[in-house]
Design a protein around this motif. Sequence first.
Motif, PDB file in Angstrom:
ATOM      1  N   ARG A 172      17.847   3.605 -11.176  1.00  0.00           N
ATOM      2  CA  ARG A 172      17.415   4.755 -11.980  1.00  0.00           C
ATOM      3  C   ARG A 172      17.040   5.922 -11.073  1.00  0.00           C
ATOM      4  N   LYS A 173      15.777   5.983 -10.642  1.00  0.00           N
ATOM      5  CA  LYS A 173      15.231   7.170  -9.996  1.00  0.00           C
ATOM      6  C   LYS A 173      15.412   7.137  -8.478  1.00  0.00           C
ATOM      7  N   VAL A 174      15.876   8.259  -7.915  1.00  0.00           N
ATOM      8  CA  VAL A 174      15.892   8.448  -6.462  1.00  0.00           C
ATOM      9  C   VAL A 174      14.481   8.803  -6.022  1.00  0.00           C
ATOM     10  N   ILE A 175      13.981   8.128  -5.004  1.00  0.00           N
ATOM     11  CA  ILE A 175      12.581   8.267  -4.614  1.00  0.00           C
ATOM     12  C   ILE A 175      12.427   8.745  -3.176  1.00  0.00           C
ATOM     13  N   GLY A 176      11.222   9.223  -2.882  1.00  0.00           N
ATOM     14  CA  GLY A 176      10.839   9.555  -1.513  1.00  0.00           C
ATOM     15  C   GLY A 176       9.587   8.806  -1.113  1.00  0.00           C
ATOM     16  N   GLU A 177       9.130   7.890  -1.963  1.00  0.00           N
ATOM     17  CA  GLU A 177       7.890   7.161  -1.713  1.00  0.00           C
ATOM     18  C   GLU A 177       7.942   6.376  -0.403  1.00  0.00           C
ATOM     19  N   MET A 178       6.777   6.237   0.222  1.00  0.00           N
ATOM     20  CA  MET A 178       6.616   5.400   1.411  1.00  0.00           C
ATOM     21  C   MET A 178       5.621   4.292   1.075  1.00  0.00           C
ATOM     22  N   TRP A 179       5.996   3.043   1.348  1.00  0.00           N
ATOM     23  CA  TRP A 179       5.137   1.888   1.119  1.00  0.00           C
ATOM     24  C   TRP A 179       5.030   1.074   2.400  1.00  0.00           C
ATOM     25  N   ARG A 180       3.940   0.308   2.523  1.00  0.00           N
ATOM     26  CA  ARG A 180       3.816  -0.579   3.663  1.00  0.00           C
ATOM     27  C   ARG A 180       3.051  -1.851   3.271  1.00  0.00           C
ATOM     28  N   THR A 181       3.292  -2.915   4.051  1.00  0.00           N
ATOM     29  CA  THR A 181       2.579  -4.168   3.864  1.00  0.00           C
ATOM     30  C   THR A 181       2.425  -4.845   5.227  1.00  0.00           C
ATOM     31  N   LYS A 182       1.340  -5.579   5.396  1.00  0.00           N
ATOM     32  CA  LYS A 182       1.162  -6.381   6.602  1.00  0.00           C
ATOM     33  C   LYS A 182       2.119  -7.565   6.550  1.00  0.00           C
ATOM     34  N   LEU A 183       2.871  -7.782   7.623  1.00  0.00           N
ATOM     35  CA  LEU A 183       3.843  -8.866   7.640  1.00  0.00           C
ATOM     36  C   LEU A 183       3.737  -9.623   8.947  1.00  0.00           C
ATOM     37  N   SER A 184       3.377 -10.902   8.862  1.00  0.00           N
ATOM     38  CA  SER A 184       3.262 -11.771  10.034  1.00  0.00           C
ATOM     39  C   SER A 184       4.334 -12.847   9.944  1.00  0.00           C
ATOM     40  N   LEU A 185       5.250 -12.851  10.906  1.00  0.00           N
ATOM     41  CA  LEU A 185       6.339 -13.817  10.910  1.00  0.00           C
ATOM     42  C   LEU A 185       6.335 -14.614  12.218  1.00  0.00           C
ATOM     43  N   GLU A 232       0.855  -1.193   0.000  1.00  0.00           N
ATOM     44  CA  GLU A 232       0.000   0.000   0.000  1.00  0.00           C
ATOM     45  C   GLU A 232       0.887   1.237   0.000  1.00  0.00           C
ATOM     46  N   LYS A 233       0.626   2.163  -0.927  1.00  0.00           N
ATOM     47  CA  LYS A 233       1.426   3.381  -1.013  1.00  0.00           C
ATOM     48  C   LYS A 233       0.906   4.424  -0.044  1.00  0.00           C
ATOM     49  N   MET A 234       1.826   4.963   0.779  1.00  0.00           N
ATOM     50  CA  MET A 234       1.479   5.961   1.778  1.00  0.00           C
ATOM     51  C   MET A 234       1.971   7.340   1.320  1.00  0.00           C
ATOM     52  N   ALA A 235       1.891   8.316   2.210  1.00  0.00           N
ATOM     53  CA  ALA A 235       2.358   9.668   1.887  1.00  0.00           C
ATOM     54  C   ALA A 235       3.869   9.657   1.658  1.00  0.00           C
ATOM     55  N   SER A 236       4.312  10.252   0.567  1.00  0.00           N
ATOM     56  CA  SER A 236       5.740  10.301   0.254  1.00  0.00           C
ATOM     57  C   SER A 236       6.474  11.228   1.218  1.00  0.00           C
ATOM     58  N   ALA A 237       7.761  10.973   1.377  1.00  0.00           N
ATOM     59  CA  ALA A 237       8.599  11.846   2.201  1.00  0.00           C
ATOM     60  C   ALA A 237       8.662  13.243   1.589  1.00  0.00           C
ATOM     61  N   PRO A 238       8.935  14.266   2.396  1.00  0.00           N
ATOM     62  CA  PRO A 238       9.013  15.630   1.862  1.00  0.00           C
ATOM     63  C   PRO A 238      10.038  15.796   0.754  1.00  0.00           C
ATOM     64  N   VAL A 239      11.111  14.990   0.780  1.00  0.00           N
ATOM     65  CA  VAL A 239      12.141  15.056  -0.266  1.00  0.00           C
ATOM     66  C   VAL A 239      12.594  13.641  -0.607  1.00  0.00           C
ATOM     67  N   PRO A 240      13.047  13.405  -1.848  1.00  0.00           N
ATOM     68  CA  PRO A 240      13.647  12.108  -2.180  1.00  0.00           C
ATOM     69  C   PRO A 240      15.032  12.000  -1.555  1.00  0.00           C
TER      70      PRO A 240
END
Length: 424
Positions: free
Chosen positions: A411-424, A100-108
């Motif tokens: 390639r591209k420097v990013i600031g994106e924030m992603w998350r996933t449910k992880l059960s270990l 799931e894509k969340m709010a990106s960081a203020p800067v990459p």
Amino acid sequence: MVRAGTGKRRTTNFVWICVGLLGAGLIADLLWASSSSSSSVYHSIASNWLPSKSDTLILPKTILQNNTTKGPSKDKKDGLPERVLTATFADLPAPELKWEKMASAPVPRLDGAAIQINNLLYVFAGYGTIDYVHSHVDIYNFTDNTWGGRFDMPKEMAHSHLGMATDGRYIYIVNGQYGPQCRGPTAHTFVLDTETKQWQKMPPLPVPRYAPATQLWRGRLHVMGGSKENRHTPALDHWSLAVKDGKALEKEWKTEIDIPRGGPHRACVVVDDRLYVIGGQEGDFMAKPGSPIFKCSRRNEVVYDDVYMLDDDMKWKVLPPMPKPDSHIEFAWVVINNSIVIVGGTTDKHPVTKKMTLVGEVLQFQLDTRKWSVVGKLPFRVKTTLVGFWNGWLYFTSGQRDKGPDDPAPRKVIGEMWRTKLSL
């Protein structure tokens, strides 16, 4: 005038010659296939093969090492394309995760740093571009999934390739690279009080280093390896400094046992009173000789899968290696249920183009069994990403992503924030 009989005989002879050549080729192919040296011959051919734009290089099983390539398709759950690995062998078979894509960081950010304290992820410095570096801190709140609370770093503090550790309130920062491109390192060290946002200086390291493995262990701040002042030569040095509540208890760093293998960009983790150093590389980009802007110039790098543990006797033990070599993971790890989870990174260079190859898997090291496994696939391959874990969610932000599903080069420097449910 051409005689009909002569023409007919020539045609017949030509047909028999073609049949003979075809048969000879078939016999030679069967003999080659049965030869014990066929694998090495194929490897030699493959390593010198130059692919066209759309070709896929198929490597023998000895090179694939349980890796697979699959045709293009769409995942029904999250709509992300299944990766097609073109002319390389980097991807490992991995379960699909719903990201799931969340709010990106203020800067990459590239080659930034991050420390999680409770529900807050403190994200430091890093390249914005190769010619511009950040000199501030951004904070991500996992509770409400928002960015905020930006504040500046000290002017003397390095901007990338930092070493960093925390005791739960204070964040200790050691040296790194000062400035953009491939400028020199600094020996300065600092401590940040996350409650007051105040900075204090600490005793500098004996010599500057790039991206050393750094961690708090048994009341001492340990700094190990990294790259030497030329940015390329791996260092074996290991120092420690007694610290408590954000203050140095000693004026000078103590020399400790050398790390077995030097180099930067490694994960360094303390769990259950054991210190682990994972992955990394030998060699790195260097400043081009005579360049007034210290322009980065590529050098040979060797990525490795080594895992070491420092025991009660202050001796290094060799543990089972990673599923594949992995570097640029110094802030790409979290501890979940007695295991170390590592996200992305870089692995061996592309076997044909020799370009840097990014990692797109989530790896787990189970501490009780000391076994590695691949627990998931990222939405794309990424290096120097910054990772956190909160309330069952695995997060990652920033770094440098791949060129696409079928091209693992950066390639591209990013600031994106992603998350996933992880059960270990």
